[in-house]
Design a protein around this motif. Structure first.
Motif, PDB file in Angstrom:
ATOM      1  N   GLU A  27     -33.881   7.409 -19.269  1.00 49.00           N
ATOM      2  CA  GLU A  27     -33.496   7.279 -20.311  1.00 49.00           C
ATOM      3  C   GLU A  27     -34.193   7.182 -21.426  1.00 49.00           C
ATOM      4  O   GLU A  27     -34.890   5.865 -20.591  1.00 49.00           O
ATOM      5  N   TYR A  28     -34.060   7.144 -22.096  1.00 47.56           N
ATOM      6  CA  TYR A  28     -35.186   5.921 -23.315  1.00 47.56           C
ATOM      7  C   TYR A  28     -34.274   6.003 -24.193  1.00 47.56           C
ATOM      8  O   TYR A  28     -33.563   6.551 -24.793  1.00 47.56           O
ATOM      9  N   GLY A  29     -35.274   4.814 -25.029  1.00 50.78           N
ATOM     10  CA  GLY A  29     -34.265   3.480 -26.558  1.00 50.78           C
ATOM     11  C   GLY A  29     -33.129   3.402 -25.897  1.00 50.78           C
ATOM     12  O   GLY A  29     -33.202   2.564 -24.470  1.00 50.78           O
ATOM     13  N   PRO A  30     -32.316   3.108 -26.817  1.00 51.61           N
ATOM     14  CA  PRO A  30     -32.138   2.467 -28.075  1.00 51.61           C
ATOM     15  C   PRO A  30     -33.192   2.297 -29.314  1.00 51.61           C
ATOM     16  O   PRO A  30     -34.193   1.527 -28.220  1.00 51.61           O
ATOM     17  N   PHE A  31     -33.718   2.861 -30.034  1.00 42.27           N
ATOM     18  CA  PHE A  31     -34.931   2.706 -30.546  1.00 42.27           C
ATOM     19  C   PHE A  31     -34.887   1.684 -32.386  1.00 42.27           C
ATOM     20  O   PHE A  31     -33.407   1.825 -32.288  1.00 42.27           O
ATOM     21  N   SER A  35     -29.718   3.678 -35.289  1.00 39.10           N
ATOM     22  CA  SER A  35     -28.011   3.673 -34.012  1.00 39.10           C
ATOM     23  C   SER A  35     -27.632   4.828 -33.409  1.00 39.10           C
ATOM     24  O   SER A  35     -26.891   5.326 -32.861  1.00 39.10           O
ATOM     25  N   ALA A  36     -28.389   5.464 -33.662  1.00 44.42           N
ATOM     26  CA  ALA A  36     -28.056   7.655 -32.861  1.00 44.42           C
ATOM     27  C   ALA A  36     -29.207   7.769 -33.159  1.00 44.42           C
ATOM     28  O   ALA A  36     -30.610   7.859 -33.862  1.00 44.42           O
ATOM     29  N   ARG A  46     -45.744  14.420 -27.199  1.00 44.64           N
ATOM     30  CA  ARG A  46     -44.742  13.389 -27.681  1.00 44.64           C
ATOM     31  C   ARG A  46     -42.828  14.283 -27.755  1.00 44.64           C
ATOM     32  O   ARG A  46     -43.018  14.866 -28.398  1.00 44.64           O
ATOM     33  N   VAL A  47     -42.365  13.273 -27.134  1.00 44.94           N
ATOM     34  CA  VAL A  47     -40.790  14.079 -27.811  1.00 44.94           C
ATOM     35  C   VAL A  47     -40.492  13.499 -29.191  1.00 44.94           C
ATOM     36  O   VAL A  47     -41.013  12.051 -29.698  1.00 44.94           O
ATOM     37  N   TRP A  48     -39.741  13.641 -29.792  1.00 45.77           N
ATOM     38  CA  TRP A  48     -39.152  13.399 -31.602  1.00 45.77           C
ATOM     39  C   TRP A  48     -38.159  13.867 -31.625  1.00 45.77           C
ATOM     40  O   TRP A  48     -36.991  14.778 -31.050  1.00 45.77           O
ATOM     41  N   ALA A  49     -37.298  12.552 -31.798  1.00 49.91           N
ATOM     42  CA  ALA A  49     -36.060  11.820 -32.359  1.00 49.91           C
ATOM     43  C   ALA A  49     -35.693  11.806 -33.876  1.00 49.91           C
ATOM     44  O   ALA A  49     -36.825  10.832 -33.987  1.00 49.91           O
ATOM     45  N   ALA A  50     -34.817  12.447 -34.491  1.00 50.97           N
ATOM     46  CA  ALA A  50     -34.242  12.043 -35.054  1.00 50.97           C
ATOM     47  C   ALA A  50     -33.278  11.263 -35.555  1.00 50.97           C
ATOM     48  O   ALA A  50     -32.071  11.266 -34.848  1.00 50.97           O
ATOM     49  N   THR A  51     -33.178  10.482 -35.997  1.00 51.25           N
ATOM     50  CA  THR A  51     -32.269   9.088 -35.812  1.00 51.25           C
ATOM     51  C   THR A  51     -31.892   8.879 -36.936  1.00 51.25           C
ATOM     52  O   THR A  51     -31.440   7.649 -37.512  1.00 51.25           O
ATOM     53  N   GLY A  52     -31.535   9.583 -38.685  1.00 47.16           N
ATOM     54  CA  GLY A  52     -30.811   9.315 -39.237  1.00 47.16           C
ATOM     55  C   GLY A  52     -31.962   9.089 -40.618  1.00 47.16           C
ATOM     56  O   GLY A  52     -32.215  10.503 -41.314  1.00 47.16           O
ATOM     57  N   ALA A  53     -32.643   7.954 -40.911  1.00 50.72           N
ATOM     58  CA  ALA A  53     -33.395   8.076 -42.025  1.00 50.72           C
ATOM     59  C   ALA A  53     -34.658   8.156 -41.308  1.00 50.72           C
ATOM     60  O   ALA A  53     -35.495   7.632 -42.553  1.00 50.72           O
ATOM     61  N   GLN A  54     -35.109   8.337 -40.082  1.00 47.19           N
ATOM     62  CA  GLN A  54     -36.799   8.212 -40.141  1.00 47.19           C
ATOM     63  C   GLN A  54     -37.017   9.151 -38.343  1.00 47.19           C
ATOM     64  O   GLN A  54     -35.577   9.650 -37.817  1.00 47.19           O
ATOM     65  N   LEU A  55     -37.533  10.088 -38.272  1.00 49.14           N
ATOM     66  CA  LEU A  55     -38.175  10.702 -36.942  1.00 49.14           C
ATOM     67  C   LEU A  55     -39.204   9.876 -36.772  1.00 49.14           C
ATOM     68  O   LEU A  55     -39.714   9.291 -37.575  1.00 49.14           O
ATOM     69  N   GLY A  63     -42.597   5.767 -22.106  1.00 43.34           N
ATOM     70  CA  GLY A  63     -41.252   5.315 -23.287  1.00 43.34           C
ATOM     71  C   GLY A  63     -42.044   5.027 -24.008  1.00 43.34           C
ATOM     72  O   GLY A  63     -40.519   4.231 -25.468  1.00 43.34           O
ATOM     73  N   GLU A  64     -43.585   4.486 -24.722  1.00 44.23           N
ATOM     74  CA  GLU A  64     -43.249   3.763 -25.913  1.00 44.23           C
ATOM     75  C   GLU A  64     -43.372   5.027 -26.826  1.00 44.23           C
ATOM     76  O   GLU A  64     -43.907   5.895 -27.198  1.00 44.23           O
ATOM     77  N   THR A  65     -42.846   3.966 -28.055  1.00 40.79           N
ATOM     78  CA  THR A  65     -43.013   4.486 -29.069  1.00 40.79           C
ATOM     79  C   THR A  65     -44.269   4.813 -29.916  1.00 40.79           C
ATOM     80  O   THR A  65     -44.785   4.053 -29.943  1.00 40.79           O
TER      81      THR A  65
END
Length: 230
Positions: A27-31, A35-36, A46-55, A63-65
């Motif tokens: 598991e990675y995050g939460p970032f 919040s989602a 890299r894995v990209w995650a869309a989190t609402g206001a940013q990628l 696991g490092e951002t």
């Protein structure tokens, strides 16, 4: 006398294989500041995650951002080998992953009801959540090339080794499904633990699926089933 159903294989649960339990390996995050997780993609490093206001991009080994781009994203994310694509309400933005600049936009086929997103075979493949569909669209115009039906809400979408997979999430039940890209027939099912949902979905091209976890704010690595594969 056997009961004959007029339902196509895509929507006839009696024809489905038994579900295998998901093997969550990490598991990675939460970032921070998110919040989602709405969409997930993978660019080979890299894995990209869309989190609402940013990628948010992170290294799946540590696991490092590693990157943050101020791009709006409320659903699926995709990578075509050079550019990111991101669903933002009723449009899909084509994004330079280095600068975060939006290079072009096309209409999303679900008109705001869109979910997963992936790139394959020169097309974007878009989940239509409550429409229970997957659309193959032209990445330049947004024109729909074909549509695959499901009998469940469709979340993330991905291709790996010529196989089309999508996530489902209804109530507290979520699955990964391998489906026939021609008729939508369900070929394999991977059941997530009760209460663990799948929003975005992307393959690493090998043995793992990266699964967005919705409001948990997490991305989960799930082992891809390898039974009957050489």
């Amino acid at each position: 006398m056997p009961i004959v159903s007029n339902q196509p294989a895509a929507t006839n649960p009696a024809s489905y294989p038994a579900a295998q339990p998901a093997q969550i390996v990490r598991e990675y995050g939460p970032f921070t500041g998110a919040s989602a997780v709405h969409g997930v993609s993978y660019d080979g490093q890299r894995v990209w995650a869309a989190t609402g206001a940013q990628l948010v991009a992170f290294d799946p080994a540590s696991g490092e951002t590693t990157r943050k781009l101020p791009c709006v994203g409320d659903a699926g994310t995709a990578f075509d080998g050079k550019h990111l694509y991101q669903i933002a309400e009723q449009r899909i933005d084509k994004i330079d992953p280095e600068s975060g600049r939006v290079l072009a936009s096309i209409p999303a086929p679900g008109g705001g009801g869109d979910s997963g997103l992936t790139w394959a075979e020169g097309s974007l493949w878009v989940g239509h959540y409550q429409g229970r569909k997957i659309h193959q669209i032209d990445p330049a115009t947004g024109a729909i090339r074909r549509t695959i039906e499901s009998n469940r809400f469709v979340t993330g979408v991905t291709w790996v080794d010529g196989e089309l997979w999508h996530g489902t999430w209804e109530a507290d039940e979520s699955e990964l499904r391998h489906v026939d890209a021609q008729n939508g027939a369900v070929l394999e099912r991977v059941a997530m633990p009760q209460g663990v949902g799948v929003s975005g979905l992307e393959s690493d091209g090998a043995d793992l699926f990266y699964c967005g976890g919705g409001d948990s704010g997490k991305v989960r690595a799930v082992r891809r089933p390898r039974a009957d594969r050489s």
